[in-house]
Write a protein that holds these residues in place. Structure first.
Motif, mmCIF file in Angstrom:
data_model
loop_
_atom_site.group_PDB
_atom_site.id
_atom_site.type_symbol
_atom_site.label_atom_id
_atom_site.label_comp_id
_atom_site.label_asym_id
_atom_site.label_seq_id
_atom_site.Cartn_x
_atom_site.Cartn_y
_atom_site.Cartn_z
ATOM 1 N N ALA A 120 114.510 60.805 34.230
ATOM 2 C CA ALA A 120 113.194 61.365 34.798
ATOM 3 C C ALA A 120 112.634 60.111 35.986
ATOM 4 C CB ALA A 120 112.065 61.397 33.971
ATOM 5 N N VAL A 121 112.270 60.565 37.179
ATOM 6 C CA VAL A 121 111.681 59.832 38.293
ATOM 7 C C VAL A 121 110.390 60.020 38.397
ATOM 8 C CG1 VAL A 121 111.950 59.170 40.772
ATOM 9 C CG2 VAL A 121 114.140 59.866 39.363
ATOM 10 N N VAL A 122 109.436 59.245 38.246
ATOM 11 C CA VAL A 122 108.035 59.141 38.416
ATOM 12 C C VAL A 122 107.659 58.946 39.970
ATOM 13 C CG1 VAL A 122 105.569 58.400 38.046
ATOM 14 C CG2 VAL A 122 107.453 58.459 36.070
ATOM 15 N N VAL A 123 107.123 59.926 40.852
ATOM 16 C CA VAL A 123 106.961 59.817 42.171
ATOM 17 C C VAL A 123 105.409 59.477 42.338
ATOM 18 C CG1 VAL A 123 107.000 61.245 44.155
ATOM 19 C CG2 VAL A 123 108.790 61.310 42.505
ATOM 20 N N GLY A 124 105.000 58.407 42.741
ATOM 21 C CA GLY A 124 103.631 58.273 42.965
ATOM 22 C C GLY A 124 103.296 58.190 44.746
ATOM 23 N N ILE A 125 102.241 58.664 44.922
ATOM 24 C CA ILE A 125 101.993 58.913 46.460
ATOM 25 C C ILE A 125 100.490 58.660 46.503
ATOM 26 C CG2 ILE A 125 101.797 60.681 48.437
ATOM 27 C CD1 ILE A 125 104.083 62.250 47.084
ATOM 28 N N GLY A 126 100.378 57.869 47.727
ATOM 29 C CA GLY A 126 98.984 57.326 48.033
ATOM 30 C C GLY A 126 98.624 57.543 49.466
ATOM 31 N N VAL A 127 97.639 58.413 49.696
ATOM 32 C CA VAL A 127 97.208 58.676 51.177
ATOM 33 C C VAL A 127 95.926 58.347 51.336
ATOM 34 C CG1 VAL A 127 97.276 60.706 52.830
ATOM 35 C CG2 VAL A 127 98.723 60.496 51.114
ATOM 36 N N ASN A 128 95.657 57.803 52.572
ATOM 37 C CA ASN A 128 94.177 57.153 53.237
ATOM 38 C C ASN A 128 93.539 58.147 53.841
ATOM 39 O OD1 ASN A 128 95.156 54.562 52.375
ATOM 40 N ND2 ASN A 128 96.030 54.121 54.414
ATOM 41 N N LEU A 129 92.882 59.234 53.086
ATOM 42 C CA LEU A 129 92.198 60.155 53.424
ATOM 43 C C LEU A 129 90.743 59.783 54.103
ATOM 44 C CD1 LEU A 129 92.636 62.813 50.452
ATOM 45 C CD2 LEU A 129 93.821 62.271 52.549
ATOM 46 N N SER A 130 90.104 59.009 53.145
ATOM 47 C CA SER A 130 88.707 58.458 53.486
ATOM 48 C C SER A 130 88.545 57.131 54.083
ATOM 49 C CB SER A 130 87.692 58.729 52.187
ATOM 50 O OG SER A 130 88.037 57.844 51.499
ATOM 51 N N GLN A 131 89.487 56.316 53.805
ATOM 52 C CA GLN A 131 89.401 54.832 54.157
ATOM 53 C C GLN A 131 90.617 54.254 54.098
ATOM 54 O OE1 GLN A 131 87.140 52.280 50.966
ATOM 55 N NE2 GLN A 131 86.674 54.160 50.161
ATOM 56 N N ALA A 132 90.669 53.298 54.986
ATOM 57 C CA ALA A 132 92.140 52.470 55.077
ATOM 58 C C ALA A 132 91.792 51.091 54.646
ATOM 59 C CB ALA A 132 92.618 52.675 56.347
ATOM 60 N N PRO A 133 92.689 50.673 53.786
ATOM 61 C CA PRO A 133 92.596 49.100 53.508
ATOM 62 C C PRO A 133 92.851 48.196 54.514
ATOM 63 C CG PRO A 133 94.781 49.981 52.498
ATOM 64 C CD PRO A 133 93.962 51.199 53.160
ATOM 65 N N GLN A 134 92.241 47.023 54.380
ATOM 66 C CA GLN A 134 92.672 45.928 55.203
ATOM 67 C C GLN A 134 93.947 44.962 54.788
ATOM 68 O OE1 GLN A 134 91.072 45.690 58.255
ATOM 69 N NE2 GLN A 134 90.131 47.623 57.557
ATOM 70 N N LEU A 135 94.927 45.234 55.376
ATOM 71 C CA LEU A 135 96.025 44.482 54.979
ATOM 72 C C LEU A 135 96.258 43.408 55.995
ATOM 73 C CD1 LEU A 135 98.190 47.581 53.907
ATOM 74 C CD2 LEU A 135 96.769 46.092 52.443
ATOM 75 N N PRO A 136 96.947 42.137 55.382
ATOM 76 C CA PRO A 136 97.125 41.195 56.300
ATOM 77 C C PRO A 136 98.478 41.183 57.203
ATOM 78 C CG PRO A 136 97.880 40.735 54.150
ATOM 79 C CD PRO A 136 97.199 41.759 53.782
ATOM 80 N N ASP A 137 99.219 42.150 56.735
ATOM 81 C CA ASP A 137 100.688 42.375 57.455
ATOM 82 C C ASP A 137 101.158 43.518 58.131
ATOM 83 O OD1 ASP A 137 100.756 43.765 55.023
ATOM 84 O OD2 ASP A 137 102.909 43.037 54.627
ATOM 85 N N ARG A 138 99.832 44.543 58.131
ATOM 86 C CA ARG A 138 100.296 45.861 58.975
ATOM 87 C C ARG A 138 98.689 46.537 59.277
ATOM 88 N NH1 ARG A 138 104.282 48.408 55.092
ATOM 89 N NH2 ARG A 138 104.792 46.187 54.799
#
Length: 237
Positions: A120-138
């Motif tokens: 079995a392969v667990v597939v996790g997906i995250g999509v920025n619908l309402s807000q975008a995280p502040q990331l230091p590298d991108r």
């Protein structure tokens, strides 16, 4: 079937635990969280738990005769791209970045994490619908800030439909067709990229597409082509 929970550590971890316990985890089922307090991304990165964003996981069960499991990351990316475009058809510059990110321009809109347990392969997906995280590298982007306010549950329904469509075709041996559609939605072949390759360190060259096994190809300045089996790709410029 879409199961929604208010708060969870990680939807991927929860499905992995269910599989380990022998519980049923059908391919058509999704586990979606309002908040994740211990979400994960590739290479140990934090997966933002922004309320209103999509955070969900599902399971693919490997069968005899299936394409290589590694191609599922690309199939999941394709399903996510199709779901976004179904709900935001006028969105510009949405591209797939190998192996499993969605970018708007050079800003990350979505990411995918695959984790295997047995067949079995667990597939996790995250999509920025309402807000975008502040990331230091991108750079990051959210659909709401781009003028596309999409409700989480509406996106969950669209993604479930697109994933079912893509996974059925993957099981039926249509990976070559899915690969061509992935390429059509990906960053253009010839784009200048840098690759932090685990075997060779930092490399720069032109994106050469993906081969029949879903492996990224990097064209170097000397004319050689390097296969990238694992690592991070970034657009240059």
């Amino acid at each position: 079937m879409i199961e929604t929970v208010a708060e969870i550590g990680s939807t991927n971890a929860a499905l992995l635990a269910r599989l380990a316990a022998g519980e049923a985890a059908p391919e058509a089922a999704w586990l979606v969280a309002d908040r994740q307090v211990a979400g994960r991304g590739r290479a140990g990165r934090i997966w933002s738990d922004g309320f209103g964003n999509f955070m969900g996981s599902t399971v693919a069960h490997l069968r005899s005769g299936d394409p290589l499991p590694q191609t599922l990351a690309l199939v999941a990316g394709l399903a996510a791209h199709r779901a976004v475009m179904a709900l935001a058809p006028s969105l510009q510059d949405l591209v797939l970045k190998w192996p499993n990110d969605l970018l708007v321009g050079q800003a990350k809109l979505a990411g995918i994490l695959l984790e295997r347990q047995g067949d079995a392969v667990v597939v996790g997906i995250g999509v920025n619908l309402s807000q975008a995280p502040q990331l230091p590298d991108r750079q990051t982007a959210a659909l709401s800030a781009l003028g596309f306010p999409i409700e989480r549950d509406a996106f969950a329904t669209a993604l479930a439909q697109e994933w079912s469509w893509a996974l059925t075709r993957w099981h039926c041996g249509e990976w070559p067709v899915l690969r061509q559609e992935w390429l059509a939605r990906a960053m253009p072949v010839g784009s200048l990229i840098s690759v932090n390759d685990r075997e060779h360190g930092l490399l720069m060259g032109a994106f050469g597409g993906i081969d029949a096994d879903g492996v990224a190809l990097l064209r170097l300045a000397d004319g050689a082509t390097r296969a990238i089996h694992a690592g991070d790709i970034d657009l240059v410029g």
